[in-house]
Design an enzyme around this catalytic site. Sequence first.
Site, PDB file in Angstrom:
ATOM      1  N   HIS B  11      68.298 -60.489 -30.535  1.00  0.00           N
ATOM      2  CA  HIS B  11      67.879 -59.155 -30.966  1.00  0.00           C
ATOM      3  C   HIS B  11      69.084 -58.228 -31.100  1.00  0.00           C
ATOM      4  CE1 HIS B  11      66.233 -55.112 -30.517  1.00  0.00           C
ATOM      5  NE2 HIS B  11      65.036 -55.592 -30.797  1.00  0.00           N
ATOM      6  N   LEU B  71      60.778 -64.383 -27.382  1.00  0.00           N
ATOM      7  CA  LEU B  71      59.616 -64.980 -26.727  1.00  0.00           C
ATOM      8  C   LEU B  71      58.469 -65.189 -27.699  1.00  0.00           C
ATOM      9  CD1 LEU B  71      59.747 -63.031 -23.357  1.00  0.00           C
ATOM     10  CD2 LEU B  71      59.809 -65.529 -23.598  1.00  0.00           C
ATOM     11  N   ALA B  72      58.232 -64.225 -28.572  1.00  0.00           N
ATOM     12  CA  ALA B  72      57.070 -64.297 -29.464  1.00  0.00           C
ATOM     13  C   ALA B  72      57.436 -63.759 -30.843  1.00  0.00           C
ATOM     14  CB  ALA B  72      55.920 -63.466 -28.888  1.00  0.00           C
ATOM     15  N   GLY B  74      57.103 -61.320 -33.995  1.00  0.00           N
ATOM     16  CA  GLY B  74      56.904 -59.889 -34.131  1.00  0.00           C
ATOM     17  C   GLY B  74      57.534 -59.488 -35.454  1.00  0.00           C
ATOM     18  N   VAL B  75      57.704 -58.209 -35.652  1.00  0.00           N
ATOM     19  CA  VAL B  75      58.274 -57.726 -36.916  1.00  0.00           C
ATOM     20  C   VAL B  75      59.684 -58.293 -37.126  1.00  0.00           C
ATOM     21  CG1 VAL B  75      58.980 -55.653 -38.176  1.00  0.00           C
ATOM     22  CG2 VAL B  75      56.831 -55.660 -36.878  1.00  0.00           C
ATOM     23  N   HIS B  76      60.447 -58.407 -36.034  1.00  0.00           N
ATOM     24  CA  HIS B  76      61.824 -58.930 -36.187  1.00  0.00           C
ATOM     25  C   HIS B  76      61.819 -60.373 -36.690  1.00  0.00           C
ATOM     26  CE1 HIS B  76      63.410 -55.381 -34.510  1.00  0.00           C
ATOM     27  NE2 HIS B  76      63.138 -55.645 -33.240  1.00  0.00           N
TER      28      HIS B  76
END
Lengths: 131, 131
Positions: B11, B71-72, B74-76
């Site tokens: 990130h 972890l999951a 998402g938008v990223h």
Amino acid sequence: MEKIGILLLGHGSSLPYNKELVEETANMLRKKHEIIVHTAFLNKDTPTIQEALKELVNDGTKIIVALPLFLAHGVHTLHDIPAQLGIKNNERKTTIKYGDNHVELFYAEPLGADPVIAEIAYQRAREALRW
Amino acid sequence: MEKIGILLLGHGSSLPYNKELVEETANMLRKKHEIIVHTAFLNKDTPTIQEALKELVNDGTKIIVALPLFLAHGVHTLHDIPAQLGIKNNERKTTIKYGDNHVELFYAEPLGADPVIAEIAYQRAREALRW
């Protein structure tokens, strides 16, 4: 022994996946360890941290561990979540009062780098390649 | 066999912890599997995804797996990273060209909910309580 509960904290998202991750992980913890686990989210999803803390206290929990389901520390885990928990910077513990209830609140570390997490990542790489 | 490289994606953060996590995880993968692993970051940290892709291609890598250390979804992971990789929404693969080089680029899934991740979280809760 005093009643202990875990408050499993997620980032929250406009998409459903972070909430699903946190709820699936909470279910794994409940099933394996037979402990009380509530979930809460910093952004977008509910319950909020305040709502979930109140629920845990109303259920008679005397010791709460706020457990951030994040890979690493960052602004969320070091500033935003402690602020919502009422825990001062660089502290890991506080006492919260709701009416006559006093509850000990502890704040756990995020997951961190770990060989088993590296192995899961490696499996994802293999799956992508059908290696 | 064609030369394969992993591009481990983080990130990024204004704090050092996400970069440390990604670099430690990259080292674990290199050591255990003797594979080429480069790191890149979506925000704040460097190298950027474009810079790291170019490095991998210049090193002669013919197959790249972009592996999001999240972890999951998402938008990223569903929008921002594919956009930087040049992978269309809902696709998991593309071919990139740098001069005369053609490289196959695959995009892996994030970690997802997993019992071993739940166990690491449980250990963090125990450590917080000195249980």
